[in-house]
Design an enzyme around this catalytic site. Structure first.
Site, PDB file in Angstrom:
ATOM      1  N   HIS A 316     -13.575  19.756 -15.173  1.00  0.00           N
ATOM      2  CA  HIS A 316     -13.369  18.307 -15.012  1.00  0.00           C
ATOM      3  C   HIS A 316     -11.876  18.048 -14.849  1.00  0.00           C
ATOM      4  CE1 HIS A 316     -13.646  13.990 -15.819  1.00  0.00           C
ATOM      5  NE2 HIS A 316     -14.920  14.127 -15.552  1.00  0.00           N
ATOM      6  N   ASP A 374     -22.801  16.682 -15.753  1.00  0.00           N
ATOM      7  CA  ASP A 374     -23.836  17.075 -14.779  1.00  0.00           C
ATOM      8  C   ASP A 374     -24.558  18.355 -15.138  1.00  0.00           C
ATOM      9  OD1 ASP A 374     -21.501  15.798 -12.512  1.00  0.00           O
ATOM     10  OD2 ASP A 374     -23.481  14.947 -12.863  1.00  0.00           O
TER      11      ASP A 374
HETATM   12  C1  SDX Z   1     -18.149  14.249 -12.195  1.00  0.00           C
HETATM   13  O1  SDX Z   1     -13.662  12.144 -12.351  1.00  0.00           O
HETATM   14  C2  SDX Z   1     -14.740  11.921 -13.133  1.00  0.00           C
HETATM   15  O2  SDX Z   1     -14.657  11.329 -14.181  1.00  0.00           O
HETATM   16  C3  SDX Z   1     -16.055  12.437 -12.556  1.00  0.00           C
HETATM   17  C4  SDX Z   1     -17.271  12.281 -13.447  1.00  0.00           C
HETATM   18  C5  SDX Z   1     -17.637  10.824 -13.620  1.00  0.00           C
HETATM   19  O3  SDX Z   1     -18.333  10.525 -14.594  1.00  0.00           O
HETATM   20  O4  SDX Z   1     -17.329  10.022 -12.663  1.00  0.00           O
HETATM   21  O5  SDX Z   1     -17.016  12.863 -14.723  1.00  0.00           O
HETATM   22  C6  SDX Z   1     -18.496  12.946 -12.817  1.00  0.00           C
HETATM   23  O6  SDX Z   1     -17.837  14.265 -11.016  1.00  0.00           O
HETATM   24  C7  SDX Z   1     -18.127  15.472 -13.045  1.00  0.00           C
HETATM   25  C8  SDX Z   1     -17.641  16.739 -12.264  1.00  0.00           C
HETATM   26  C9  SDX Z   1     -18.823  17.279 -11.462  1.00  0.00           C
HETATM   27  N1  SDX Z   1     -18.398  18.345 -10.551  1.00  0.00           N
HETATM   28  C10 SDX Z   1     -18.716  19.635 -10.772  1.00  0.00           C
HETATM   29  O7  SDX Z   1     -19.309  20.028 -11.772  1.00  0.00           O
HETATM   30  C11 SDX Z   1     -18.324  20.571  -9.633  1.00  0.00           C
HETATM   31  C12 SDX Z   1     -17.671  21.828 -10.224  1.00  0.00           C
HETATM   32  N2  SDX Z   1     -16.404  21.454 -10.799  1.00  0.00           N
HETATM   33  C13 SDX Z   1     -15.212  21.622  -9.967  1.00  0.00           C
HETATM   34  O8  SDX Z   1     -15.415  21.407  -8.613  1.00  0.00           O
HETATM   35  C14 SDX Z   1     -13.964  21.015 -10.595  1.00  0.00           C
HETATM   36  O9  SDX Z   1     -13.951  21.379 -11.916  1.00  0.00           O
HETATM   37  C15 SDX Z   1     -13.729  19.528 -10.489  1.00  0.00           C
HETATM   38  C16 SDX Z   1     -13.824  19.026  -9.096  1.00  0.00           C
HETATM   39  C17 SDX Z   1     -14.721  18.801 -11.336  1.00  0.00           C
HETATM   40  C18 SDX Z   1     -12.327  19.239 -11.015  1.00  0.00           C
HETATM   41  O10 SDX Z   1     -11.456  19.907 -10.179  1.00  0.00           O
HETATM   42  P1  SDX Z   1      -9.854  19.735 -10.350  1.00  0.00           P
HETATM   43  O11 SDX Z   1      -9.527  18.856 -11.474  1.00  0.00           O
HETATM   44  O12 SDX Z   1      -9.290  19.394  -9.021  1.00  0.00           O
HETATM   45  O13 SDX Z   1      -9.449  21.152 -10.829  1.00  0.00           O
HETATM   46  P2  SDX Z   1      -9.023  22.314  -9.882  1.00  0.00           P
HETATM   47  O14 SDX Z   1      -9.948  22.399  -8.713  1.00  0.00           O
HETATM   48  O15 SDX Z   1      -7.569  22.178  -9.631  1.00  0.00           O
HETATM   49  O16 SDX Z   1      -9.322  23.578 -10.818  1.00  0.00           O
HETATM   50  C19 SDX Z   1      -8.327  24.079 -11.708  1.00  0.00           C
HETATM   51  C20 SDX Z   1      -8.627  25.577 -11.776  1.00  0.00           C
HETATM   52  C21 SDX Z   1      -8.658  26.232 -10.381  1.00  0.00           C
HETATM   53  O17 SDX Z   1      -8.348  27.598 -10.565  1.00  0.00           O
HETATM   54  P3  SDX Z   1      -6.771  28.061 -10.319  1.00  0.00           P
HETATM   55  O18 SDX Z   1      -6.410  27.578  -8.936  1.00  0.00           O
HETATM   56  O19 SDX Z   1      -6.004  27.405 -11.433  1.00  0.00           O
HETATM   57  O20 SDX Z   1      -6.842  29.577 -10.425  1.00  0.00           O
HETATM   58  O21 SDX Z   1      -9.940  25.779 -12.328  1.00  0.00           O
HETATM   59  C22 SDX Z   1     -10.780  26.388 -11.343  1.00  0.00           C
HETATM   60  C23 SDX Z   1     -10.121  26.157  -9.999  1.00  0.00           C
HETATM   61  O22 SDX Z   1     -10.480  27.178  -9.084  1.00  0.00           O
HETATM   62  N3  SDX Z   1     -12.068  25.700 -11.448  1.00  0.00           N
HETATM   63  C24 SDX Z   1     -13.250  26.313 -11.381  1.00  0.00           C
HETATM   64  C25 SDX Z   1     -14.199  25.293 -11.588  1.00  0.00           C
HETATM   65  N4  SDX Z   1     -13.575  24.129 -11.753  1.00  0.00           N
HETATM   66  C26 SDX Z   1     -12.259  24.375 -11.669  1.00  0.00           C
HETATM   67  N5  SDX Z   1     -13.588  27.595 -11.155  1.00  0.00           N
HETATM   68  C27 SDX Z   1     -14.918  27.868 -11.147  1.00  0.00           C
HETATM   69  N6  SDX Z   1     -15.891  26.960 -11.351  1.00  0.00           N
HETATM   70  C28 SDX Z   1     -15.571  25.665 -11.574  1.00  0.00           C
HETATM   71  N7  SDX Z   1     -16.518  24.754 -11.779  1.00  0.00           N
END
Ligand code: SDX
Length: 440
Positions: A316, A374
């Protein structure tokens, strides 16, 4: 009503120095009621001729708001100061909707009036019935909802003047009242079943489940445990600060677009798998994993930078601790499966094992990746007989309350103006035109 202006504190400032020009400018540091302070950079471009650069707005506050507060490090979620755990435990969805929209939990008289308003606006204009028929039966329900909600602007002209508080209130109550009907009818249409009309004798979530699963052929009794679980799930999805879809609604609304168009824009943004589409993606992921012995393979893929696969339902932007909603969702999952007599649900045991392994893996621990709202919702919806494609539509149904409240707050905030971000231009510098004859 909470005071929208920042808490008045002695003038604190942040000094920004542009070393290339040697110029230094002080910017006010503003404090809210709780949470991080903000640097008011509005004069930045006029003072220093530079923009900030913050793709994804990781360090940018787009507005001030009194609706929802999240402490990502502590895993805290408050709506108008009340903890989500208390609201999910002690309130029904329309009470929380009243709180989010108006700033206070309703007293008994207000609760009765609000419930009555919502109940008596749950029918759609009968003409809208024909909109559904323009879609293929296998259309994604989110596509149907984008289309139908946007088209509501063509029906409810008497509530599209965004500068009239009364029209904003009517439009908001209409949307909150009609979203269960739109959502349930999108499902019925996909099933080739007749639409079931709302029944005024039923509560909000009870009515929704009735419209989803009743048919004209039989009497249908909504299971009260499932209705209560659905109500709680809607509470958990009602609002969440300036997430992508809420920011979309605010940006669309900042141009003066009508409320139906703004909510349709929010539905479109929520559809993405990185946002509200994640609940559908979690189920698809669990089905793809299939068995516990394949979990290590998918954990490795989630860590592989060359693989686009991510652990859906994990991570998140704000929560760097367990999403408090996910904990309540997990408990609700057990409750629903118990009520339905589903023991040892393979998807649930796979999800629990996946969570256990991930939470003990350095990659996820270092990046503070925890289950989010989720991760468990799809297992509950699936157990209730709701098809995977409908999951995000249920998220949109609930989030309509937050979108309306945030849209109203934006329109009544003296600081707000049309959203128009700038950019760091990386394209061609000015160059002479080349006539067609000179282009090889
Ligand atoms: C919702 O914003 C809100 O409040 C949203 C929400 C709401 O109520 O409105 O809470 C609802 O959208 C919840 C989130 C649902 N999405 C997912 O579950 C999809 C999987 N999650 C990711 O796509 C991700 O965690 C996000 C999109 C939710 C957040 O991404 P960020 O904040 O942009 O973080 P990032 O992509 O910069 O990740 C930081 C690191 C990265 O690795 P490095 O580059 O540091 O090596 O963490 C890794 C990412 O690759 N990472 C993950 C991951 N999420 C982040 N790696 C593997 N699996 C994951 N799920």
């Amino acid at each position: 009503m909470p005071n929208h202006s920042e808490t008045k504190t002695p003038r604190e400032t942040v000094t920004v120095t542009d070393n290339s020009s040697g110029r230094s400018v002080e910017f006010p540091l503003l404090s809210g009621s709780v949470g991080p302070k903000v640097m008011d950079i509005r004069p930045l471009y006029n003072e220093l001729g530079i923009f900030t650069y913050d793709p994804g707005y990781t360090s940018t506050g787009s507005c001030k708001s009194a609706i929802t507060y999240i402490d990502g490090d502590q895993g805290v979620l408050l709506h108008r100061g009340y903890a989500i755990e208390d609201l999910a435990e002690h309130c029904d969805f329309l009470e929380v909707a009243h709180l989010i929209l108006n700033g206070e939990l309703p007293n008994p008289t207000q609760k009765a009036r609000f419930n009555d308003e919502i109940t008596h606006h749950s029918m759609l204009n009968e003409q809208i019935n024909f909109f559904f028929r323009g879609f293929r039966r296998d259309a994604h329900p989110m596509a149907v909802m984008c289309g139908v909600v946007g088209a509501m602007a063509a029906f409810y002209h008497d509530s599209t003047n965004v500068h009239d508080p009364r029209q904003r209130m009517i439009a908001g109550e209409r949307l909150i009242a009609k979203m269960p009907t739109v959502t349930a009818w999108a499902y019925k249409y996909s099933m080739g079943q007749p639409f079931m009309y709302p029944k005024n004798s039923l509560g909000y979530s009870e009515n929704f489940l009735h419209m989803m699963f009743a048919t004209p052929c039989d009497d249908y009794e909504v299971n009260p445990v499932l209705a209560r679980a659905m109500d709680r799930i809607l509470i958990l999805h009602a609002d969440h600060e300036q997430n992508a879809s809420t920011s979309t609604v605010r940006l669309a609304g900042s141009s003066g677009a009508n409320p139906f168009a703004c909510i349709a824009a929010g539905i479109a943004s929520l559809w993405g798998p990185a946002h509200g589409g994640a609940n559908e993606a979690v189920l698809q992921m669990l089905r793809e994993i299939g068995s516990k012995d394949r979990i290590p393979e998918f954990i490795a893929r989630a860590k592989d930078k060359n693989d686009s696969f991510r652990l859906m339902g994990f991570g998140h932007r704000v929560y760097k601790n367990y999403d408090p909603r996910a904990k309540i969702m997990q408990r609700t999952c057990y409750e629903v499966l118990e009520e339905l007599g589903i023991h040892n649900d393979p998807l649930l045991s796979l999800a629990i094992e996946l969570e256990r392994i991930a939470l003990n893996d350095d990659y996820f621990v270092e990046r503070k990746l925890f289950p989010n709202v989720d991760f468990y919702s799809g297992i509950i919806f699936s157990a209730m007989g709701i098809p995977t494609q409908m999951f995000t539509s249920l998220f949109a149904l609930a989030r309509t309350v937050g979108w309306i409240a945030q849209w109203n707050e934006m329109l009544t905030d003296a600081d707000q103006k049309i959203g128009r971000p700038r950019q760091l231009y990386t394209g061609e510098k000015p160059r002479p035109f080349r006539p067609l004859a000179d282009r090889a």
